[in-house]
Enzyme design. Sequence first.
Site, PDB file in Angstrom:
ATOM      1  N   HIS A   1       0.788  -1.050   0.004  1.00 39.02           N
ATOM      2  CA  HIS A   1       0.027   0.088   0.027  1.00 39.02           C
ATOM      3  C   HIS A   1       0.800   1.258  -0.178  1.00 39.02           C
ATOM      4  O   HIS A   1       0.666   2.255  -0.573  1.00 39.02           O
ATOM      5  CB  HIS A   1      -0.951   0.037   1.225  1.00 39.02           C
ATOM      6  CG  HIS A   1      -1.627   1.223   1.338  1.00 39.02           C
ATOM      7  ND1 HIS A   1      -1.443   2.286   2.049  1.00 39.02           N
ATOM      8  CD2 HIS A   1      -3.039   1.368   0.663  1.00 39.02           C
ATOM      9  CE1 HIS A   1      -2.412   3.136   1.870  1.00 39.02           C
ATOM     10  NE2 HIS A   1      -3.329   2.538   1.090  1.00 39.02           N
TER      11      HIS A   1
ATOM     12  N   ARG B   1     -10.468  -2.797 -12.428  1.00 40.78           N
ATOM     13  CA  ARG B   1     -10.377  -3.990 -11.948  1.00 40.78           C
ATOM     14  C   ARG B   1     -11.139  -4.031 -10.606  1.00 40.78           C
ATOM     15  O   ARG B   1     -11.064  -3.492  -9.812  1.00 40.78           O
ATOM     16  CB  ARG B   1      -8.959  -3.999 -11.277  1.00 40.78           C
ATOM     17  CG  ARG B   1      -8.280  -5.640 -11.267  1.00 40.78           C
ATOM     18  CD  ARG B   1      -8.164  -5.961  -9.888  1.00 40.78           C
ATOM     19  NE  ARG B   1      -7.692  -5.315  -8.813  1.00 40.78           N
ATOM     20  CZ  ARG B   1      -6.439  -5.371  -8.467  1.00 40.78           C
ATOM     21  NH1 ARG B   1      -5.515  -6.172  -8.985  1.00 40.78           N
ATOM     22  NH2 ARG B   1      -5.800  -4.639  -7.312  1.00 40.78           N
TER      23      ARG B   1
ATOM     24  N   GLU C   1      -2.732 -14.196 -13.426  1.00 38.73           N
ATOM     25  CA  GLU C   1      -2.043 -13.792 -12.120  1.00 38.73           C
ATOM     26  C   GLU C   1      -1.806 -15.304 -11.490  1.00 38.73           C
ATOM     27  O   GLU C   1      -1.152 -15.245 -10.356  1.00 38.73           O
ATOM     28  CB  GLU C   1      -2.892 -13.132 -11.216  1.00 38.73           C
ATOM     29  CG  GLU C   1      -3.141 -11.846 -11.643  1.00 38.73           C
ATOM     30  CD  GLU C   1      -3.925 -10.954 -10.506  1.00 38.73           C
ATOM     31  OE1 GLU C   1      -3.246 -10.013  -9.876  1.00 38.73           O
ATOM     32  OE2 GLU C   1      -5.123 -11.047 -10.272  1.00 38.73           O
TER      33      GLU C   1
ATOM     34  N   ASN D   1       3.046  -9.304 -10.064  1.00 49.48           N
ATOM     35  CA  ASN D   1       3.072  -9.260  -8.590  1.00 49.48           C
ATOM     36  C   ASN D   1       2.539 -10.617  -8.044  1.00 49.48           C
ATOM     37  O   ASN D   1       3.174 -11.236  -7.373  1.00 49.48           O
ATOM     38  CB  ASN D   1       2.261  -8.095  -7.813  1.00 49.48           C
ATOM     39  CG  ASN D   1       2.766  -6.744  -8.531  1.00 49.48           C
ATOM     40  OD1 ASN D   1       3.682  -6.657  -8.936  1.00 49.48           O
ATOM     41  ND2 ASN D   1       1.561  -5.718  -8.375  1.00 49.48           N
ATOM     42  N   ASP D   2       1.270 -10.905  -8.691  1.00 52.75           N
ATOM     43  CA  ASP D   2       0.730 -12.103  -7.996  1.00 52.75           C
ATOM     44  C   ASP D   2       1.223 -13.457  -8.815  1.00 52.75           C
ATOM     45  O   ASP D   2       1.633 -14.566  -8.152  1.00 52.75           O
ATOM     46  CB  ASP D   2      -0.682 -12.172  -8.003  1.00 52.75           C
ATOM     47  CG  ASP D   2      -1.379 -11.536  -6.799  1.00 52.75           C
ATOM     48  OD1 ASP D   2      -0.913 -11.817  -5.884  1.00 52.75           O
ATOM     49  OD2 ASP D   2      -2.349 -10.816  -7.121  1.00 52.75           O
TER      50      ASP D   2
ATOM     51  N   CYS E   1       0.201  -5.224 -15.837  1.00 54.47           N
ATOM     52  CA  CYS E   1      -0.130  -4.180 -15.049  1.00 54.47           C
ATOM     53  C   CYS E   1       0.610  -4.369 -13.514  1.00 54.47           C
ATOM     54  O   CYS E   1       0.227  -3.622 -12.498  1.00 54.47           O
ATOM     55  CB  CYS E   1      -1.554  -4.005 -14.832  1.00 54.47           C
ATOM     56  SG  CYS E   1      -2.403  -5.337 -14.446  1.00 54.47           S
TER      57      CYS E   1
HETATM   58  C1  PEP Z   1      -0.506  -8.009  -9.897  1.00 52.26           C
HETATM   59  O1  PEP Z   1      -0.906  -8.885  -9.136  1.00 52.26           O
HETATM   60  O2  PEP Z   1       0.620  -7.890 -10.521  1.00 52.26           O
HETATM   61  C2  PEP Z   1      -1.393  -6.857  -9.668  1.00 52.26           C
HETATM   62  C3  PEP Z   1      -1.354  -5.620 -10.615  1.00 52.26           C
HETATM   63  O3  PEP Z   1      -2.274  -6.646  -8.611  1.00 52.26           O
HETATM   64  P1  PEP Z   1      -2.299  -6.348  -7.209  1.00 52.26           P
HETATM   65  O4  PEP Z   1      -0.974  -6.079  -7.212  1.00 52.26           O
HETATM   66  O5  PEP Z   1      -3.398  -5.297  -6.820  1.00 52.26           O
HETATM   67  O6  PEP Z   1      -2.562  -7.827  -6.553  1.00 52.26           O
HETATM   68 MG    MG Z   2      -2.821  -9.020  -8.098  1.00 52.77          MG
END
Ligand code: PEP
Ligand code: MG
Length: 780
Positions: free
Chosen positions: A424, A564, A660, A684-685, A732
């Site tokens: 965050h 999203r 993801e 990220n995921d 993203c």
């Molecule tokens: C990700 O997982 O890369 C993503 C963009 O979503 P978040 O970071 O909100 O899980």
């Molecule tokens: Mg994600």
Amino acid sequence: MPVYWLDEIGGDDIDTVGGKGASLGEMTGAGLPVPPGFVVSAGTYRLFIEQAGIDEELFSVVDVDVEDSSALADAAERAQTLIVETEFPEDVRTEILDAYRSIGVSDGDEGTEPFVAVRSSATAEDLPDASFAGQQETFLNIREEGLLERIRECWASLFTQRAIYYRQKQGFDHRTVNIAVVVQRMVDADRSGVLFTSHPSTGDPRMIVEAAWGLGEAVVSGAVSPDNYVIDRADRDVLTATVADKKVMHVRDAETGETVESPVPEQRRQQRVLSDEDLHELVALGERVEEHYGSPQDVEWAIVEGELFLLQSRPITTIGEGEDRAGATASTGDALDAGTPDSGTTDGSGTVSEETGDGEELINGLGASPGTATGPVRIVDKLDELDKVSEGDVIVTEMTTPDMVPAMKRAAGIVTDEGGMTSHAAIISRELGVPAVVGTRSATVKLEDGQAVTLDGKRGAVTSGASASSSEPEPEVNAPPSATKPMTATEVKVNLSIPDAAERAAALGADGVGLLRIEHMVLSLDKTPERYVADHGADAYVDELIDGIRTVADAFYPRSVRVRTLDAPTDEFRELQGGDDEPHEHNPMLGYRGIRRSLDRPDVFRHELEAVNRLYEMGYDNIELMFPLVTDADDVRRVRSLMAEVGIDPNKRSWGVMIETPASALQIEEIADAGIDFASFGTNDLTQYTLAVDRNNEVVADRFDELHPAVLELIESTIETCRKHGVETSICGQAGSKPDMVEFLVKSGVSSISANIDAVRDVQQEIKRVEQRLLLDSVR
Ligand code: PEP
Ligand code: MG
């Protein structure tokens, strides 16, 4: 007079024929080869509503409280119905149809009815940005049968919910707003492209031409890499001719008029699109255009059976000129865009400078938001301590929460104990433009309240004392090397979470929002969605979502915004009122989040879809739904039927999923068959699930590698399958802002990259570099 031919009007006739009509008239008048057409004047719209006697009813219908969303929806519906269901006065009808019949067809098409484009043309000069006003209707490939209906639809576009809302908010009178409609013959180009009358980055006296077979959409949408020619303006020498391998072209289906993609015949793929003579003709045209406007231009052109046409001309703008062209899209050939001269600064939040502190390094962590800042430390443990954060302080806390955002806006810098690059604190401080260092493990213990520190949000270091030049705010270091937005076939979008950052992001010239996280909007309500709905009602919840999303959709309109749906893990919801009802999970990252939760609680999830549907009804056709954490096609089919249930037509709207989970990457073929328009890598995921490395766990942070071959293999094969199925791809996740990932993705054929707000400029440059290299490699 109901209609004016383009050669009868000019740049001063905006009141009569609208902005679009006036500019086409201006070019026609200057003797430039513009496809023939006419404008149904603003006076005709007036005549229509007055003669038919619907004017008074129309204006009283739209006189509503625009904050009452159901009243607004009713008003728009009734006003539009009034217009589209009212008959044309006979003389107007005859004059428009006569004009259409004499618009002519291209040589060789004699005996057929011409296809025309029908476009609204805003006349209201007092509307600073017509893109807000809903006057964006464009209908392509229209013939006589549909013409009158389309013209009425252009008129009705004055009364979308968005247009009514906007006018009311801005204090414009509905009675004074008029609209004209341009009707222009469509050209069936066999070759087309873009011409820059000066070098777009350097301003050198060289013209740059990009060209491909077929209609121009293939070039501007990036479906094909065009030939690139550089011509010396002085002696007309063709300095370089880079011939690309043009695999596809866009052509018009003779029967339906629809644009279809078809393969370029083998022998023409590597063939030069333009001869030296063609280029000389284009350069001569470019000079006439530039002379007429008195400044370098970016021109869209097309050649039909040897005849050259000019479709559009716009000034080449540079960042230095600071003109905000929000509302333009790169995908319509807007190769150069303006940004703000200060993009990349820290948004005025606190003291910013280039120097790092003079003193010793106190602590380090991850550089999460670039820039340096100096100020006194404010250790914040509990929410009720936020008041003690003053303008220019450095917030030091375990981890930021949505309630801290107002304080984060005041702060000069942010330091946290916990969290990684996607926490965050990292995401929000980047969007606020506030330098941040995260994951220091012990800043709240090691730093003292009131102590003067300097933090370097790029290196991830906190040093003691003030920096040498801490008193004067200065521009950020990582300003782009070039002042101009580079022309790239791969689109560059931006990631957003806080609606407040939308204007700043839009001014960067990003091609849209590749990820709008709505978690922030929901978490800042301080109640779980379930509790919020229980306390305030579903309408209030939907209205909150509409407000947040609308701010972003407005700032970017007509550029697309990927919304999203909710993806907050249960441990984040637990912090909120109503959080006690959240399930306890051993590992929330592997648990009840994203589409799993949404499908499990369709009653709550529907409100998100309803908010988007209402925005569609208001005219925000630039919104695209995106669903997180899908596993397989079954998830996608279920979410698709929920969309349909709330009234969103999945065949009409653009929507997609995030890739993801390794499962979704491996199941992409079936997912593509379920009807998605795009797939966006949430790296990220995807990285955490592929490598089994918790993205929030500092202890294993050194193993978190988005460029790991296993992750890249999943990405590459997904892009390949998506390309075969005509599904767009994007990224993203945080890795989209990293040069190595950008290079890998562009080489793999990704359609767009969505970067953090602070990285947009660098990513644009990096993509340009990689695309040029690919082009060169293909001809060597
Ligand atoms: C990700 O997982 O890369 C993503 C963009 O979503 P978040 O970071 O909100 O899980
Ligand atoms: Mg994600």
